[in-house]
Scaffold this motif. Structure first.
Motif, PDB file in Angstrom:
ATOM      1  N   LEU A   1      33.626  46.395 -70.212  1.00  0.00           N
ATOM      2  CA  LEU A   1      34.566  45.802 -69.763  1.00  0.00           C
ATOM      3  C   LEU A   1      35.854  45.341 -70.105  1.00  0.00           C
ATOM      4  O   LEU A   1      36.474  45.477 -70.185  1.00  0.00           O
ATOM      5  N   VAL A   2      35.226  43.865 -71.240  1.00  0.00           N
ATOM      6  CA  VAL A   2      35.384  43.077 -71.545  1.00  0.00           C
ATOM      7  C   VAL A   2      35.757  43.577 -72.806  1.00  0.00           C
ATOM      8  O   VAL A   2      36.748  43.183 -74.300  1.00  0.00           O
ATOM      9  N   LEU A   3      34.452  43.860 -74.010  1.00  0.00           N
ATOM     10  CA  LEU A   3      33.760  43.045 -75.245  1.00  0.00           C
ATOM     11  C   LEU A   3      33.593  44.747 -75.477  1.00  0.00           C
ATOM     12  O   LEU A   3      33.592  44.862 -77.111  1.00  0.00           O
ATOM     13  N   LEU A   4      33.643  45.801 -74.961  1.00  0.00           N
ATOM     14  CA  LEU A   4      33.698  46.973 -75.636  1.00  0.00           C
ATOM     15  C   LEU A   4      34.794  48.309 -74.782  1.00  0.00           C
ATOM     16  O   LEU A   4      33.922  49.527 -74.179  1.00  0.00           O
ATOM     17  N   PRO A   5      35.877  48.257 -74.827  1.00  0.00           N
ATOM     18  CA  PRO A   5      37.181  48.106 -73.948  1.00  0.00           C
ATOM     19  C   PRO A   5      36.613  50.088 -74.760  1.00  0.00           C
ATOM     20  O   PRO A   5      37.400  51.342 -73.771  1.00  0.00           O
ATOM     21  N   ALA A   6      36.139  50.864 -76.005  1.00  0.00           N
ATOM     22  CA  ALA A   6      36.693  51.588 -76.155  1.00  0.00           C
ATOM     23  C   ALA A   6      35.437  52.610 -75.342  1.00  0.00           C
ATOM     24  O   ALA A   6      36.297  53.783 -74.944  1.00  0.00           O
ATOM     25  N   TYR A   7      34.614  52.232 -75.331  1.00  0.00           N
ATOM     26  CA  TYR A   7      33.635  52.242 -73.929  1.00  0.00           C
ATOM     27  C   TYR A   7      34.242  52.585 -72.614  1.00  0.00           C
ATOM     28  O   TYR A   7      33.350  54.000 -72.075  1.00  0.00           O
TER      29      TYR A   7
ATOM     30  N   LEU B   1      18.683  37.183 -60.231  1.00  0.00           N
ATOM     31  CA  LEU B   1      17.985  38.315 -61.413  1.00  0.00           C
ATOM     32  C   LEU B   1      19.342  39.100 -61.420  1.00  0.00           C
ATOM     33  O   LEU B   1      19.298  39.711 -62.626  1.00  0.00           O
ATOM     34  N   PHE B   2      19.633  39.743 -59.665  1.00  0.00           N
ATOM     35  CA  PHE B   2      20.892  40.618 -60.342  1.00  0.00           C
ATOM     36  C   PHE B   2      22.055  40.275 -60.139  1.00  0.00           C
ATOM     37  O   PHE B   2      22.566  41.363 -61.594  1.00  0.00           O
ATOM     38  N   ILE B   3      22.651  39.353 -60.230  1.00  0.00           N
ATOM     39  CA  ILE B   3      24.060  38.784 -60.862  1.00  0.00           C
ATOM     40  C   ILE B   3      24.037  38.922 -61.942  1.00  0.00           C
ATOM     41  O   ILE B   3      24.957  39.293 -62.796  1.00  0.00           O
ATOM     42  N   LEU B   4      22.720  38.012 -62.801  1.00  0.00           N
ATOM     43  CA  LEU B   4      22.886  38.258 -64.176  1.00  0.00           C
ATOM     44  C   LEU B   4      22.530  39.259 -64.717  1.00  0.00           C
ATOM     45  O   LEU B   4      23.474  39.542 -65.592  1.00  0.00           O
ATOM     46  N   HIS B   5      21.551  40.751 -63.992  1.00  0.00           N
ATOM     47  CA  HIS B   5      22.314  41.875 -64.911  1.00  0.00           C
ATOM     48  C   HIS B   5      23.725  42.322 -64.317  1.00  0.00           C
ATOM     49  O   HIS B   5      24.072  43.247 -65.200  1.00  0.00           O
ATOM     50  N   MET B   6      23.761  42.189 -63.207  1.00  0.00           N
ATOM     51  CA  MET B   6      25.351  42.558 -62.858  1.00  0.00           C
ATOM     52  C   MET B   6      26.550  42.547 -64.743  1.00  0.00           C
ATOM     53  O   MET B   6      27.387  43.155 -64.644  1.00  0.00           O
ATOM     54  N   GLY B   7      26.133  40.910 -64.479  1.00  0.00           N
ATOM     55  CA  GLY B   7      26.841  40.498 -65.585  1.00  0.00           C
ATOM     56  C   GLY B   7      27.259  41.196 -67.076  1.00  0.00           C
ATOM     57  O   GLY B   7      27.833  41.356 -67.584  1.00  0.00           O
ATOM     58  N   MET B   8      25.729  41.038 -67.057  1.00  0.00           N
ATOM     59  CA  MET B   8      25.271  42.064 -68.702  1.00  0.00           C
ATOM     60  C   MET B   8      25.629  43.589 -68.483  1.00  0.00           C
ATOM     61  O   MET B   8      26.921  43.977 -69.535  1.00  0.00           O
ATOM     62  N   THR B   9      25.467  44.374 -67.495  1.00  0.00           N
ATOM     63  CA  THR B   9      25.866  45.447 -67.553  1.00  0.00           C
ATOM     64  C   THR B   9      27.793  45.266 -67.283  1.00  0.00           C
ATOM     65  O   THR B   9      27.929  47.532 -67.444  1.00  0.00           O
ATOM     66  N   MET B  10      28.228  44.232 -66.803  1.00  0.00           N
ATOM     67  CA  MET B  10      29.961  45.195 -66.531  1.00  0.00           C
ATOM     68  C   MET B  10      30.734  44.319 -67.778  1.00  0.00           C
ATOM     69  O   MET B  10      31.635  44.402 -67.745  1.00  0.00           O
ATOM     70  N   MET B  11      30.069  43.642 -68.969  1.00  0.00           N
ATOM     71  CA  MET B  11      29.893  43.321 -69.910  1.00  0.00           C
ATOM     72  C   MET B  11      31.344  44.041 -70.809  1.00  0.00           C
ATOM     73  O   MET B  11      32.481  43.696 -71.793  1.00  0.00           O
TER      74      MET B  11
END
Length: 146
Positions: free
Chosen positions: A99-105, A87-97
């Protein structure tokens, strides 16, 4: 002194301390999202719009917050380490998205993260710590990690 007192003491407390730290951070940050006082909510809303536009923010943020709070609670239960790690790794994947999907943030320039981006990159440390908890649990039970 290090080898006789400090290292054995740290060895005896670092896994419980790490588990409690994960609980505190995940549960606390989840509650902040539910109360709509989390500084991360605008970023979550932007990512939601990009990835799951059919959900409303109000629906998603409650479920996401409860998911975070569940991860925090599960870190306190050693026999559920494998489950919480997934579950943690799934969460990490979501929270690091972002970096790629919202580069302005996430980025203010080439290889220069924003403050939010720094927090996302810091998640690599959390992944290392959660992995150490998983391996430590496997060593204690005598099972090989599969």
């Amino acid at each position: 002194m290090w080898n006789k007192i400090i290292i054995p003491f740290i060895a005896s407390v670092y896994i419980p301390f790490a588990r409690c730290s994960f609980f505190l951070v995940y549960f606390w940050f989840g509650i902040l999202k539910i109360l709509d006082t989390s500084a991360a909510n605008p970023l979550v809303a932007a990512l939601l719009e990009k990835t799951l536009p059919f959900l409303t923010f109000q629906q998603f943020i409650v479920y996401f917050a409860l998911f975070e709070m569940l991860i925090g609670i599960l870190f306190l239960i050693p026999r559920l380490t494998r489950l919480v790690y997934v579950l943690f790794i799934l969460h990490m994947g979501m929270t690091m998205m972002p970096l790629v999907l919202l580069p302005a943030y996430a980025w203010q320039g080439f290889l220069t993260p924003t403050l939010e981006g720094q927090y996302m990159l810091k998640n690599l440390i959390l992944i290392a710590l959660a992995s150490a908890i998983l391996v430590s649990t496997q060593k204690k039970t005598g099972k090989k990690a599969t």
